[in-house]
Design an enzyme around this catalytic site. Structure first.
Site, mmCIF file in Angstrom:
data_model
loop_
_atom_site.group_PDB
_atom_site.id
_atom_site.type_symbol
_atom_site.label_atom_id
_atom_site.label_comp_id
_atom_site.label_asym_id
_atom_site.label_seq_id
_atom_site.Cartn_x
_atom_site.Cartn_y
_atom_site.Cartn_z
ATOM 1 N N ASN A 1 0.881 -1.178 0.000
ATOM 2 C CA ASN A 1 0.000 0.000 0.000
ATOM 3 C C ASN A 1 0.913 1.220 0.000
ATOM 4 O O ASN A 1 1.473 1.571 1.031
ATOM 5 C CB ASN A 1 -0.890 -0.024 1.250
ATOM 6 C CG ASN A 1 -1.702 1.253 1.384
ATOM 7 O OD1 ASN A 1 -1.821 2.032 0.438
ATOM 8 N ND2 ASN A 1 -2.258 1.485 2.568
ATOM 9 N N LYS B 1 0.148 4.209 -0.277
ATOM 10 C CA LYS B 1 -0.515 5.398 0.279
ATOM 11 C C LYS B 1 -0.316 6.582 -0.675
ATOM 12 O O LYS B 1 -0.268 6.381 -1.887
ATOM 13 C CB LYS B 1 -0.003 5.685 1.692
ATOM 14 C CG LYS B 1 0.012 4.418 2.570
ATOM 15 C CD LYS B 1 0.199 4.696 4.018
ATOM 16 C CE LYS B 1 0.383 3.390 4.764
ATOM 17 N NZ LYS B 1 0.078 3.469 6.165
ATOM 18 N N HIS C 1 -9.532 0.880 4.448
ATOM 19 C CA HIS C 1 -8.274 1.048 5.183
ATOM 20 C C HIS C 1 -8.519 1.959 6.385
ATOM 21 O O HIS C 1 -9.319 2.893 6.320
ATOM 22 C CB HIS C 1 -7.201 1.652 4.254
ATOM 23 C CG HIS C 1 -5.837 1.620 4.860
ATOM 24 N ND1 HIS C 1 -5.405 2.577 5.752
ATOM 25 C CD2 HIS C 1 -4.820 0.733 4.722
ATOM 26 C CE1 HIS C 1 -4.165 2.274 6.134
ATOM 27 N NE2 HIS C 1 -3.788 1.161 5.527
ATOM 28 N N GLU D 1 -6.899 4.323 7.574
ATOM 29 C CA GLU D 1 -6.668 5.761 7.342
ATOM 30 C C GLU D 1 -7.893 6.384 6.671
ATOM 31 O O GLU D 1 -8.202 7.567 6.880
ATOM 32 C CB GLU D 1 -5.393 5.973 6.511
ATOM 33 C CG GLU D 1 -4.155 5.718 7.370
ATOM 34 C CD GLU D 1 -2.924 5.283 6.607
ATOM 35 O OE1 GLU D 1 -2.906 5.393 5.368
ATOM 36 O OE2 GLU D 1 -1.967 4.826 7.259
ATOM 37 N N GLU E 1 -5.694 -5.525 10.197
ATOM 38 C CA GLU E 1 -4.739 -4.446 10.428
ATOM 39 C C GLU E 1 -5.060 -3.731 11.734
ATOM 40 O O GLU E 1 -5.912 -2.820 11.762
ATOM 41 C CB GLU E 1 -4.794 -3.442 9.278
ATOM 42 C CG GLU E 1 -4.379 -4.009 7.944
ATOM 43 C CD GLU E 1 -3.699 -2.959 7.084
ATOM 44 O OE1 GLU E 1 -2.583 -3.230 6.632
ATOM 45 O OE2 GLU E 1 -4.252 -1.879 6.898
ATOM 46 N N GLY F 1 1.953 2.014 10.592
ATOM 47 C CA GLY F 1 2.838 3.170 10.452
ATOM 48 C C GLY F 1 3.475 3.611 11.757
ATOM 49 O O GLY F 1 4.027 4.706 11.848
ATOM 50 N N SER G 1 3.127 -2.477 10.211
ATOM 51 C CA SER G 1 4.585 -2.454 10.416
ATOM 52 C C SER G 1 5.254 -3.786 10.099
ATOM 53 O O SER G 1 6.238 -4.156 10.733
ATOM 54 C CB SER G 1 4.919 -1.985 11.841
ATOM 55 O OG SER G 1 4.409 -0.677 12.059
HETATM 56 C C1 PEP Z 1 -0.875 -0.134 5.767
HETATM 57 O O1 PEP Z 1 -0.841 1.005 5.316
HETATM 58 O O2 PEP Z 1 -1.799 -0.900 5.451
HETATM 59 C C2 PEP Z 1 0.200 -0.586 6.648
HETATM 60 C C3 PEP Z 1 0.145 -1.781 7.162
HETATM 61 O O3 PEP Z 1 1.201 0.323 6.872
HETATM 62 P P1 PEP Z 1 2.603 0.018 7.610
HETATM 63 O O4 PEP Z 1 3.142 -1.263 7.018
HETATM 64 O O5 PEP Z 1 3.462 1.189 7.302
HETATM 65 O O6 PEP Z 1 2.311 -0.145 9.056
#
Ligand code: PEP
Length: 255
Positions: A13, A15, A98, A100, A170, A176, A216
């Site tokens: 992703n 972003k 997601h 976000e 998630e 993040g 992460s």
């Molecule tokens: C994500 O944006 O779905 C995500 C898991 O981000 P990160 O790996 O940076 O935590």
């Protein structure tokens, strides 16, 4: 529980990162690194980079996805992109719900459901994101939240359509932040989500559903997370922006 019934999927992703030239460069780096992958590999890029990314990946095993789509096929929704628009471009995958989007853009379980419906109607495969916040984990309601988000999102989705859905667990507190769920926490939550899907449909269908972990995940922790029986891949944010890191995760999922 049978991992051999499912294909691992590693999805990046990106972003809101990478202009078209930057996207073309990153994809160029990735192509040879992931060409022998033993799993599906997807890069979900910004809308503006979709066409360049598709052109750069033509004929390769690297698939291109989008990060959102609207619930309507067309209409007065300034700034939005519809699922048929993505399908017409040649996009096969789209992230839906997601955290976000839920956190910053007012996405609710209901709009996640309608966007998911639109993605399926346009023939896309959806990566449906669910997961609890830190407060919710501390209140010990992780399972309730994951069950609610999963059930509302899947309302009206047939057992047959579920073949075009990947669920990404998630935990919001791990996205993040550099804080990864432990393999045990992630594995338990993915197993729980699978049991919710089994309750909604059947155990056979749940056993074939790909459930990713996201939060992460990186080159250092991917192997341990991906070894868990109910974790079939990853949705990767930060580490998907560096070709070598993303490729290392793809390699860990290919073993
Ligand atoms: C994500 O944006 O779905 C995500 C898991 O981000 P990160 O790996 O940076 O935590």
């Amino acid at each position: 529980m049978n991992k051999s019934l499912r294909r691992a999927v590693i999805a990046g992703n990106w972003k809101m990162n990478n202009t078209r030239p930057a996207a073309t460069t990153l994809i160029g780096e990735l192509l040879s690194l992931v060409s022998g992958a033993g799993c599906d590999v997807i890069a979900c890029v910004p809308f503006t980079a979709l066409e360049s990314a598709l052109a750069a990946t033509g004929g390769s095993n690297l698939k291109i996805g989008a990060q959102n789509c609207h619930w309507a096929a067309s209409g007065a929704f300034t700034g939005e992109i519809s699922a048929p628009m993505l399908a017409e471009l040649g996009i096969g995958h789209v992230i839906i719900g997601h955290s976000e989007r839920r956190q910053y853009f007012g996405e609710t379980d209901q709009t996640v459901n309608t966007r998911l419906r639109a993605a399926l109607d346009a023939g896309l495969t959806a990566i449906l994101c669910v997961g609890e916040t830190l407060d919710q984990r501390e209140q010990n309601i992780t399972e309730e939240i994951c069950a609610l988000q999963t059930k509302v999102a899947l309302a009206g989705v047939s057992e047959h359509e579920l073949k075009r859905i990947i669920i990404a667990y998630e935990p919001v507190w791990a996205i993040g932040t550099g804080k990864t769920a432990t393999a045990q926490q992630a594995g338990e939550a993915c197993g729980f989500i699978r049991s919710v899907v089994a309750g909604l449909y059947s155990q056979t269908t749940a056993d074939t559903l790909t459930i990713q972990y996201g939060g992460s995940m990186n080159a250092g922790n991917a192997a341990e997370l991906l070894a868990m029986p109910d974790i079939d891949g990853g949705l990767i944010g930060g580490a998907s922006l560096k070709a070598a890191d993303f490729a290392a995760i793809v390699k860990a999922a290919s073993l």
